[in-house]
Scaffold this motif. Structure first.
Motif, PDB file in Angstrom:
ATOM      1  N   LEU A  86      38.949  41.476  28.296  1.00  0.00           N
ATOM      2  CA  LEU A  86      38.644  40.533  29.372  1.00  0.00           C
ATOM      3  C   LEU A  86      39.436  40.874  30.632  1.00  0.00           C
ATOM      4  N   ALA A  87      40.725  41.204  30.479  1.00  0.00           N
ATOM      5  CA  ALA A  87      41.547  41.547  31.651  1.00  0.00           C
ATOM      6  C   ALA A  87      40.968  42.748  32.384  1.00  0.00           C
ATOM      7  N   SER A  88      40.526  43.776  31.648  1.00  0.00           N
ATOM      8  CA  SER A  88      39.985  44.956  32.328  1.00  0.00           C
ATOM      9  C   SER A  88      38.668  44.625  33.025  1.00  0.00           C
ATOM     10  N   GLU A  89      37.837  43.763  32.418  1.00  0.00           N
ATOM     11  CA  GLU A  89      36.574  43.366  33.059  1.00  0.00           C
ATOM     12  C   GLU A  89      36.832  42.506  34.297  1.00  0.00           C
ATOM     13  N   VAL A  90      37.722  41.517  34.162  1.00  0.00           N
ATOM     14  CA  VAL A  90      38.027  40.613  35.280  1.00  0.00           C
ATOM     15  C   VAL A  90      38.631  41.395  36.444  1.00  0.00           C
ATOM     16  N   LEU A  91      39.607  42.261  36.151  1.00  0.00           N
ATOM     17  CA  LEU A  91      40.243  43.029  37.225  1.00  0.00           C
ATOM     18  C   LEU A  91      39.289  44.055  37.830  1.00  0.00           C
ATOM     19  N   GLY A  92      38.391  44.607  37.021  1.00  0.00           N
ATOM     20  CA  GLY A  92      37.359  45.507  37.550  1.00  0.00           C
ATOM     21  C   GLY A  92      36.495  44.779  38.570  1.00  0.00           C
ATOM     22  N   LYS A  93      36.104  43.536  38.246  1.00  0.00           N
ATOM     23  CA  LYS A  93      35.296  42.722  39.168  1.00  0.00           C
ATOM     24  C   LYS A  93      36.119  42.344  40.403  1.00  0.00           C
ATOM     25  N   TYR A  94      37.378  41.976  40.210  1.00  0.00           N
ATOM     26  CA  TYR A  94      38.267  41.620  41.326  1.00  0.00           C
ATOM     27  C   TYR A  94      38.372  42.796  42.287  1.00  0.00           C
ATOM     28  N   PHE A  95      38.605  43.985  41.727  1.00  0.00           N
ATOM     29  CA  PHE A  95      38.725  45.197  42.542  1.00  0.00           C
ATOM     30  C   PHE A  95      37.426  45.469  43.297  1.00  0.00           C
ATOM     31  N   GLU A  96      36.293  45.314  42.614  1.00  0.00           N
ATOM     32  CA  GLU A  96      34.979  45.526  43.245  1.00  0.00           C
ATOM     33  C   GLU A  96      34.800  44.565  44.427  1.00  0.00           C
ATOM     34  N   ILE A  97      35.190  43.311  44.241  1.00  0.00           N
ATOM     35  CA  ILE A  97      35.033  42.307  45.295  1.00  0.00           C
ATOM     36  C   ILE A  97      35.911  42.641  46.504  1.00  0.00           C
ATOM     37  N   ILE A  98      37.181  42.984  46.265  1.00  0.00           N
ATOM     38  CA  ILE A  98      38.037  43.274  47.430  1.00  0.00           C
ATOM     39  C   ILE A  98      37.624  44.579  48.102  1.00  0.00           C
ATOM     40  N   THR A  99      37.128  45.531  47.329  1.00  0.00           N
ATOM     41  CA  THR A  99      36.664  46.797  47.915  1.00  0.00           C
ATOM     42  C   THR A  99      35.446  46.551  48.796  1.00  0.00           C
ATOM     43  N   LEU A 100      34.512  45.730  48.304  1.00  0.00           N
ATOM     44  CA  LEU A 100      33.319  45.418  49.102  1.00  0.00           C
ATOM     45  C   LEU A 100      33.686  44.652  50.362  1.00  0.00           C
ATOM     46  N   SER A 101      34.643  43.708  50.267  1.00  0.00           N
ATOM     47  CA  SER A 101      35.005  42.951  51.469  1.00  0.00           C
ATOM     48  C   SER A 101      35.741  43.837  52.470  1.00  0.00           C
ATOM     49  N   GLU A 102      36.519  44.815  51.983  1.00  0.00           N
ATOM     50  CA  GLU A 102      37.176  45.767  52.902  1.00  0.00           C
ATOM     51  C   GLU A 102      36.127  46.634  53.607  1.00  0.00           C
ATOM     52  N   GLU A 103      35.088  47.041  52.857  1.00  0.00           N
ATOM     53  CA  GLU A 103      34.018  47.842  53.476  1.00  0.00           C
ATOM     54  C   GLU A 103      33.262  47.020  54.511  1.00  0.00           C
ATOM     55  N   ASP A 104      32.996  45.734  54.197  1.00  0.00           N
ATOM     56  CA  ASP A 104      32.318  44.860  55.155  1.00  0.00           C
ATOM     57  C   ASP A 104      33.141  44.694  56.424  1.00  0.00           C
ATOM     58  N   ASN A 105      34.459  44.483  56.244  1.00  0.00           N
ATOM     59  CA  ASN A 105      35.336  44.340  57.409  1.00  0.00           C
ATOM     60  C   ASN A 105      35.376  45.608  58.247  1.00  0.00           C
ATOM     61  N   ALA A 106      35.375  46.777  57.607  1.00  0.00           N
ATOM     62  CA  ALA A 106      35.386  48.043  58.333  1.00  0.00           C
ATOM     63  C   ALA A 106      34.098  48.203  59.149  1.00  0.00           C
TER      64      ALA A 106
END
Length: 135
Positions: free
Chosen positions: A111-131
């Motif tokens: 669960l931790a690896s799935e949750v953190l994978g999703k967390y990372f995906e979300i922050i990566t997408l928001s960083e790309e949107d901001n860029a």
């Protein structure tokens, strides 16, 4: 011998979910389906890497509970993660943690690896949107 050490080095260099997938594929190509302990080690490496990137101070399994601790949890990001994992809950007010009840240490790692994978995906997408907005 040296092949095993090379694989351990690659495992230690895992920093994003794609890295874990690549190392797993390489392991399967070289040695066949990995034992549970190897898959667990891959997930733990990913958990360590992503939690440090995401300012998550501690990920622990205690008394049937998976706990994510952070000095300043990003409630916006966590609320998005919650949309994908309905078993997560925020506990506490002064130092809030994100928690989930789990049946075993293995389930906590999965669960931790799935949750953190999703967390990372979300922050990566928001960083790309901001860029893109800055262009």
């Amino acid at each position: 011998g040296s092949k095993r050490m090379e694989m351990y080095k690659k495992i230690s260099l895992i920093s994003i979910p794609l890295d874990m997938s690549d190392v797993l594929d390489e392991f399967i190509d070289r040695f066949g389906i990995p034992p549970r302990e190897v898959r667990r080690l891959l997930k733990i490496s990913l958990i360590r890497a992503i939690s440090s990137k995401c300012d998550i101070k501690k990920v622990e399994y205690r008394d049937g509970t998976l706990i994510f601790s952070s000095d300043k949890p990003s409630l916006a990001t966590w609320s998005e993660v919650f949309g994908h994992f309905n078993m997560l809950a925020i506990r506490g007010t002064t130092a809030p943690t994100v928690q989930a009840r789990v049946k075993s240490a293995d389930e906590a790692i999965d669960l931790a690896s799935e949750v953190l994978g999703k967390y990372f995906e979300i922050i990566t997408l928001s960083e790309e949107d901001n860029a893109k907005k800055e262009e």
